[in-house]
Write a protein that holds these residues in place. Sequence first.
Motif, short mmCIF file in Angstrom:
data_model
loop_
_atom_site.label_atom_id
_atom_site.label_comp_id
_atom_site.label_asym_id
_atom_site.label_seq_id
_atom_site.Cartn_x
_atom_site.Cartn_y
_atom_site.Cartn_z
N PRO A 20 0.74 -1.18 -0.02
CA PRO A 20 -0.04 0.00 -0.02
C PRO A 20 0.86 1.13 -0.04
O PRO A 20 1.72 1.28 0.60
CB PRO A 20 -0.84 -0.06 1.16
N PRO A 21 0.53 2.30 -0.81
CA PRO A 21 1.55 3.47 -0.99
C PRO A 21 1.30 4.29 0.47
O PRO A 21 0.11 4.31 0.91
CB PRO A 21 0.70 4.12 -2.23
N ILE A 22 2.19 5.21 0.55
CA ILE A 22 2.08 5.76 1.74
C ILE A 22 1.18 6.98 1.57
O ILE A 22 0.24 7.29 2.37
CB ILE A 22 3.50 6.79 1.92
N GLU A 62 -10.96 3.13 6.21
CA GLU A 62 -11.38 2.40 7.52
C GLU A 62 -9.95 2.02 7.97
O GLU A 62 -9.04 1.85 7.55
CB GLU A 62 -11.84 1.00 6.67
N PRO A 63 -10.31 2.03 9.32
CA PRO A 63 -9.04 1.89 10.51
C PRO A 63 -8.23 0.66 10.10
O PRO A 63 -7.10 0.66 10.10
CB PRO A 63 -9.72 1.60 11.71
N GLU A 64 -8.81 -0.49 9.63
CA GLU A 64 -8.10 -1.70 9.31
C GLU A 64 -7.19 -1.41 8.05
O GLU A 64 -6.36 -1.95 8.14
CB GLU A 64 -9.17 -2.97 8.95
N ALA A 65 -8.05 -1.05 7.20
CA ALA A 65 -7.20 -0.69 6.08
C ALA A 65 -5.89 0.25 6.15
O ALA A 65 -4.94 0.48 5.40
CB ALA A 65 -8.12 -0.09 4.89
N ARG A 66 -6.25 1.45 7.07
CA ARG A 66 -5.12 2.52 7.26
C ARG A 66 -3.95 1.71 7.91
O ARG A 66 -2.95 2.24 8.01
CB ARG A 66 -5.86 3.53 7.93
N ARG A 67 -4.22 0.68 8.73
CA ARG A 67 -3.19 -0.12 9.43
C ARG A 67 -2.61 -1.41 8.71
O ARG A 67 -1.76 -2.01 9.13
CB ARG A 67 -3.81 -0.78 10.71
N ASP A 68 -3.05 -1.60 7.43
CA ASP A 68 -2.49 -2.61 6.63
C ASP A 68 -1.49 -2.23 5.95
O ASP A 68 -1.73 -1.88 4.69
CB ASP A 68 -3.78 -3.23 5.64
N TYR A 69 -0.16 -1.95 6.43
CA TYR A 69 0.87 -1.51 5.99
C TYR A 69 1.55 -2.48 4.78
O TYR A 69 2.21 -2.18 3.79
CB TYR A 69 1.70 -1.37 6.85
N GLY A 73 -0.31 -4.91 2.88
CA GLY A 73 -1.37 -5.30 2.17
C GLY A 73 -1.76 -6.73 1.64
O GLY A 73 -1.31 -7.21 2.68
N GLY A 74 -2.84 -7.05 0.85
CA GLY A 74 -3.27 -8.28 0.62
C GLY A 74 -4.19 -8.65 1.72
O GLY A 74 -4.65 -9.73 1.68
N ALA A 75 -4.84 -7.79 2.28
CA ALA A 75 -5.76 -8.02 3.49
C ALA A 75 -6.81 -6.78 3.37
O ALA A 75 -8.01 -7.19 2.94
CB ALA A 75 -5.22 -7.89 4.73
N PHE A 76 -6.77 -5.63 3.79
CA PHE A 76 -7.56 -4.65 3.90
C PHE A 76 -7.14 -3.23 2.88
O PHE A 76 -8.12 -2.91 2.20
CB PHE A 76 -7.82 -3.96 5.02
N ALA A 77 -6.04 -3.13 2.71
CA ALA A 77 -5.72 -1.91 2.01
C ALA A 77 -5.47 -1.96 0.65
O ALA A 77 -4.65 -3.17 0.32
CB ALA A 77 -4.49 -1.05 2.54
N LYS A 78 -5.72 -1.22 -0.37
CA LYS A 78 -5.40 -1.49 -1.63
C LYS A 78 -4.08 -1.15 -2.02
O LYS A 78 -3.25 -0.56 -1.44
CB LYS A 78 -6.38 -0.44 -2.57
#
Length: 276
Positions: A118-120, A126-133, A135-140
């Motif tokens: 996930p890019p900076i 969503e909190p889970e996506a913002r903490r998915d550093y 990737g492959g789970a919540f963040a694009k």
Amino acid sequence: MGTSIALFGAGGKMGFRLSKNLLASDYGVRHVEPSPAGRQRLKDELGVECVDVDGALDGAEVVILAVPDTLIGKLAHEIAPKLKAGTMVVTLDAAAPFAGHLPKRPDLVYFVAHPCHPPIFNDETEPEARRDYFGGAFAKQSVVSALMQGPAEAFELGEDIAKTIYAPILRSYRLTVDQMALLEPGLSETVCATLLDVMREAMDEVIAKGVPPAAARDFLLGHMTILSAVIFKEIPGQFSDACNKAITFGKPRLMRDDWKQVFDREEIAESIRRIT
């Protein structure tokens, strides 16, 4: 059930992520995991039962090698005699393919797929996506792929698998194996990881000179955000004269004049030799 996939290293650090995403797809997956702990985790958390190597490869149309770079060559040569012509072998990194560790089987399809993470700068809310550093789970995240060998039409299947195992996807790029090697280890590890490690050492140094740790961390990470936004043109703007003078003085103080040689093919090849 869709295309059949044999996933090696299914219960490992990366393989488990792939296993989870593949379960949500139409692909038929046979999971192979040598570690008892990995097999137990697959069973407990995903309800997946592993199979032996022969069972996984029987009729498999795609083989994914989710194992460390140092094992790719050994494993690929062990299973190659059991693969029928046209089977796609997917690696998750360009290192072993670039180094020539895959078997000389022109009748197989070799595909490489690697996540960008996930890019900076992103629009995740969503909190889970913002903490998915990772990737492959919540963040694009974006993904880069290369069809190393095989018919042109094979890329479509490989790219779909890449988008599935690294979902959710932001963008997908088609590269060559050599270009992927420039990105990693070249750009991402030799340059980016090294400079970030130096930045962490610099933070520790100012802490050692008396700056409170929390203040040093907030100051550095905050400046990383705004400086990155300007340097990578995320926002319009320019540095102050003082900052530009600091860069002019600092770059030759910190960087060798010939540092870009790390992207020479010979340097990339030597870096990959050390890795694999």
